[in-house]
Design an enzyme around this catalytic site. Sequence first.
Site, short mmCIF file in Angstrom:
data_model
loop_
_atom_site.label_atom_id
_atom_site.label_comp_id
_atom_site.label_asym_id
_atom_site.label_seq_id
_atom_site.Cartn_x
_atom_site.Cartn_y
_atom_site.Cartn_z
N ALA A 1 0.87 -1.17 0.00
CA ALA A 1 0.00 0.00 0.00
C ALA A 1 0.91 1.22 0.00
O ALA A 1 2.06 1.14 0.45
CB ALA A 1 -0.89 -0.02 1.23
N GLY B 1 0.40 -4.92 0.78
CA GLY B 1 -0.77 -4.97 -0.09
C GLY B 1 -0.51 -5.69 -1.40
O GLY B 1 -1.45 -6.20 -2.03
N GLU C 1 -0.95 -9.26 -0.60
CA GLU C 1 -2.39 -9.47 -0.40
C GLU C 1 -3.16 -9.47 -1.72
O GLU C 1 -4.09 -10.25 -1.91
CB GLU C 1 -2.93 -8.37 0.54
CG GLU C 1 -2.36 -8.52 1.94
CD GLU C 1 -2.67 -7.32 2.83
OE1 GLU C 1 -2.18 -6.21 2.50
OE2 GLU C 1 -3.37 -7.49 3.82
N GLU D 1 4.20 -5.17 7.34
CA GLU D 1 3.49 -4.05 7.97
C GLU D 1 3.85 -3.81 9.43
O GLU D 1 3.87 -2.67 9.89
CB GLU D 1 1.96 -4.27 7.87
CG GLU D 1 1.40 -4.15 6.47
CD GLU D 1 1.38 -5.45 5.69
OE1 GLU D 1 2.10 -6.41 6.07
OE2 GLU D 1 0.65 -5.53 4.69
N1 COA Z 1 4.58 3.10 -0.77
C1 COA Z 1 4.96 4.25 -1.34
N2 COA Z 1 6.10 4.39 -2.01
C2 COA Z 1 6.87 3.29 -2.13
C3 COA Z 1 6.54 2.05 -1.56
C4 COA Z 1 5.32 1.99 -0.85
N3 COA Z 1 4.89 0.85 -0.31
N4 COA Z 1 7.52 1.17 -1.81
C5 COA Z 1 8.44 1.84 -2.55
N5 COA Z 1 8.06 3.12 -2.73
C6 COA Z 1 8.76 4.18 -3.43
C7 COA Z 1 9.96 4.68 -2.65
O1 COA Z 1 9.56 5.62 -1.68
C8 COA Z 1 10.79 5.27 -3.76
O2 COA Z 1 10.24 6.51 -4.11
P1 COA Z 1 11.21 7.82 -4.34
O3 COA Z 1 12.11 7.41 -5.48
O4 COA Z 1 10.24 8.89 -4.69
O5 COA Z 1 11.95 8.00 -3.06
C9 COA Z 1 10.54 4.33 -4.92
O6 COA Z 1 9.32 3.66 -4.64
C10 COA Z 1 11.61 3.26 -5.09
O7 COA Z 1 11.74 2.56 -3.86
P2 COA Z 1 13.13 2.36 -3.09
O8 COA Z 1 12.81 2.12 -1.64
O9 COA Z 1 14.07 3.47 -3.41
O10 COA Z 1 13.65 1.01 -3.78
P3 COA Z 1 14.65 -0.05 -3.16
O11 COA Z 1 15.03 -0.94 -4.28
O12 COA Z 1 15.73 0.61 -2.39
O13 COA Z 1 13.78 -0.90 -2.11
C11 COA Z 1 11.83 -2.07 -1.33
C12 COA Z 1 12.70 -1.68 -2.55
C13 COA Z 1 10.59 -2.78 -1.86
C14 COA Z 1 12.61 -3.01 -0.40
C15 COA Z 1 11.44 -0.80 -0.56
O14 COA Z 1 10.92 0.14 -1.48
C16 COA Z 1 10.42 -1.02 0.52
O15 COA Z 1 10.75 -1.52 1.57
N6 COA Z 1 9.16 -0.59 0.29
C17 COA Z 1 8.11 -0.64 1.27
C18 COA Z 1 7.63 -2.06 1.47
C19 COA Z 1 6.55 -2.10 2.53
O16 COA Z 1 6.78 -1.88 3.70
N7 COA Z 1 5.32 -2.42 2.08
C20 COA Z 1 4.20 -2.55 2.95
C21 COA Z 1 3.45 -1.29 3.01
S1 COA Z 1 2.04 -1.45 4.07
#
Ligand code: COA
Length: 263
Positions: free
Chosen positions: A69, A114, A117, A137
């Site tokens: 999400a 999400g 999910e 989460e």
């Molecule tokens: N919501 C909003 N933005 C997200 C996102 C999310 N769930 N996951 C990634 N993004 C965005 C990042 O903020 C970043 O945006 P920016 O370039 O404007 O800063 C872009 O997507 C790229 O992500 P980044 O984190 O730089 O990539 P990465 O390769 O370093 O890491 C992940 C990849 C998936 C490990 C990491 O993005 C992450 O942990 N995301 C969240 C996962 C999460 O907790 N999901 C559950 C949400 S309830």
Amino acid sequence: MSSPILLVEHDGPVTIATLNRPDKLNALDFALLAELGALVAELGARPTASRPRVLIVTGAGDKAFVAGADIQAMSTQSPEQARAFSEHGQRVGRALEEASFPSIAAVNGFALGGGCELALSCDFIVASDRARFGQPEVGLGLLPGFGGTQRLVRRVGIGLARELVYTGAVVDAARAKAIGLANEVVPHADLLPKAKELARAIAAKAPLAVAAAKRLMLRGPEIALDAALELETIAFGAAFATKDAREGMDAFLAKRPPKFAGE
Ligand code: COA
């Protein structure tokens, strides 16, 4: 039905929906969920002849199916707004699950929160060898809100679901297959061809029979076995009223391939 954030392609009887916010790793915000919900509703409302036989859901880019999400959007939500967001996500998942046509999640990268999910709301998952699954989460002070606490338990069993949800661990594609989360793992480049191959195999079968079987497998585990078996018997009998059953059995006896019209 295509929009900038949800690309929709029709390939014969198979529809492919690509979540398209690659700069945000296809994170689900209200608008993207709404687009997906509207697509499922629109496809489901079509007459059988023009309804897709299978929907493939995938993510744009090489990195993510859906990274969760949208945390940016959630960060300013009130408890009431968060509850509405959860309901919205759950409605879309339920619509996929309840749709008469099966859906396949073609997981091309991160399927977190999400995203996991959403994949679980599809009938089954085909994963690229780059796929990563998890419910992280609790690391944000939150918990799964689009059905994860329920569907993950049903998919992988309660012990593993507890472990994944409490630790927020991210598992690779091979582990996802080993625990029954993903049906199949394929080299990254083969993901969509494989998903389409499976979709076409389903599309070649009788759609009303597939829909009835889908409904029984969804409802059955929620009710007593005797009641579920009775539903199966009723559905089995009803299948004999379809032209497709006549065509399928006639074709077998005539030693020719069947041609199902969905009637
Ligand atoms: N919501 C909003 N933005 C997200 C996102 C999310 N769930 N996951 C990634 N993004 C965005 C990042 O903020 C970043 O945006 P920016 O370039 O404007 O800063 C872009 O997507 C790229 O992500 P980044 O984190 O730089 O990539 P990465 O390769 O370093 O890491 C992940 C990849 C998936 C490990 C990491 O993005 C992450 O942990 N995301 C969240 C996962 C999460 O907790 N999901 C559950 C949400 S309830």
